[in-house]
Design a protein around this motif. Structure first.
Motif, PDB file in Angstrom:
ATOM      1  N   ASN A  73       0.829  -1.204   0.000  1.00  0.00           N
ATOM      2  CA  ASN A  73       0.000   0.000   0.000  1.00  0.00           C
ATOM      3  C   ASN A  73       0.863   1.254   0.000  1.00  0.00           C
ATOM      4  OD1 ASN A  73      -2.439  -1.383   0.013  1.00  0.00           O
ATOM      5  ND2 ASN A  73      -2.531  -1.480   2.249  1.00  0.00           N
ATOM      6  N   ASP A 127      -4.747  -5.300  -0.262  1.00  0.00           N
ATOM      7  CA  ASP A 127      -5.402  -5.856  -1.439  1.00  0.00           C
ATOM      8  C   ASP A 127      -4.667  -7.095  -1.929  1.00  0.00           C
ATOM      9  OD1 ASP A 127      -7.308  -3.827  -1.473  1.00  0.00           O
ATOM     10  OD2 ASP A 127      -6.001  -2.513  -2.659  1.00  0.00           O
ATOM     11  N   LYS A 163      -7.043   3.363   5.146  1.00  0.00           N
ATOM     12  CA  LYS A 163      -7.055   2.025   4.557  1.00  0.00           C
ATOM     13  C   LYS A 163      -6.332   1.075   5.501  1.00  0.00           C
ATOM     14  CE  LYS A 163      -5.721  -0.594   0.429  1.00  0.00           C
ATOM     15  NZ  LYS A 163      -7.027  -1.249   0.300  1.00  0.00           N
ATOM     16  N   SER A 190      -1.217   4.627   4.092  1.00  0.00           N
ATOM     17  CA  SER A 190      -2.133   3.550   4.473  1.00  0.00           C
ATOM     18  C   SER A 190      -1.587   2.777   5.664  1.00  0.00           C
ATOM     19  CB  SER A 190      -2.334   2.589   3.296  1.00  0.00           C
ATOM     20  OG  SER A 190      -2.851   3.256   2.172  1.00  0.00           O
TER      21      SER A 190
END
Length: 258
Positions: A34, A224, A220, A38
């Motif tokens: 990230n 992911d 965040k 984040s």
């Protein structure tokens, strides 16, 4: 003090095994890095401290962490960031009530500690990243400075411990921490020493603590899944093959018409 080490070790083993049990293998996957902004977090906590000084060496004082001459409550504030699911940094402030342990009388002082810790989320490192894992087992090591406000002095320290986080929601967690600050001999404001040989920790001031608090994940707070490169390549190849098949059909149709 040996009993304290044994308690910390047993807690670590127990927490590690429980962290493993809460792992859902279906959720494990590789993650993409990230941005710098984040995966930051803030922690607030209340703790119980037990002080063990070098000056008490050889006096045979009671070792219980609940004796009033060595125990005191405290609080902490921390801010940190996870750079990967398994590796992070934390800056932690803690204080402010301390003890100078030279006998079994209660000697109070005002102190604070500022430490930089390296965090190792072994749950993610060993069992894979899982955003819904209930329990994460996070050992840490670090170093920093102590300030004794009453004695107007500073000292250096090393730190180590076990941080355990319990997921409440994506952005909120409960944390339980067991730690040890290994400081220079004047941390408690007393510079003389009774040490003649002896063990390493007997020549320094030590603070053991147990802390409970809250962790707030900012922005965040998850990671992911990385793209499946092989799947993308396979998809791209299948699309190319389909286009080639359509082109061959068109060429065959043109040839038939001619």
């Amino acid at each position: 003090m040996k009993k304290l080490f044994i308690v910390l070790a047993m807690c670590g083993l127990t927490m590690g095994s429980m962290a493993q049990e809460t792992t859902d293998p279906v959720q494990k996957y590789s993650v993409a890095t990230n941005s710098f902004w984040s995966n930051w977090f803030i922690q607030v906590g209340a703790d119980w401290n037990a002080f063990y000084s070098n000056e008490e060496h050889g006096q045979g004082l009671a070792r219980s962490p609940f004796k009033s001459f060595r125990a005191t409550p405290g609080f902490s504030l921390a801010i940190g960031k996870w750079f990967t699911p398994g590796l992070g940094l934390r800056t932690k402030f803690s204080g402010v009530w301390g003890r100078t342990v030279v006998d079994e009388n209660k000697h109070s002082n005002k102190t604070w500690t500022l430490n930089e810790n390296v965090l190792f989320n072994l749950s993610n490192m060993l069992y894979g990243y899982n955003p819904t894992r209930v329990w994460n087992f996070v050992p840490f090591v670090g170093a920093g400075i102590n300030r004794n406000c009453d004695a107007n002095c500073y000292s250096m320290n090393l730190s180590a411990g076990i941080l355990n986080t319990f997921r409440v929601s994506k952005h909120v967690g409960i944390n339980l921490e067991l730690g040890w600050n290994f400081a220079e001999s004047d941390f408690d404001g007393v510079s003389y020493s009774n040490i003649e040989g002896g063990r390493v920790w007997d020549s320094h001031d030590n603070k053991f603590y147990a802390e409970v608090g809250l962790t707030f994940n900012l922005g965040k707070a998850t990671w992911d899944k990385t793209p499946d490169v092989d799947a993308i390549k396979a998809l791209s190849q299948s699309q190319i093959d389909a286009l080639n098949a359509q082109l061959n059909d068109a060429n065959a149709e043109n040839a038939r018409l001619k």
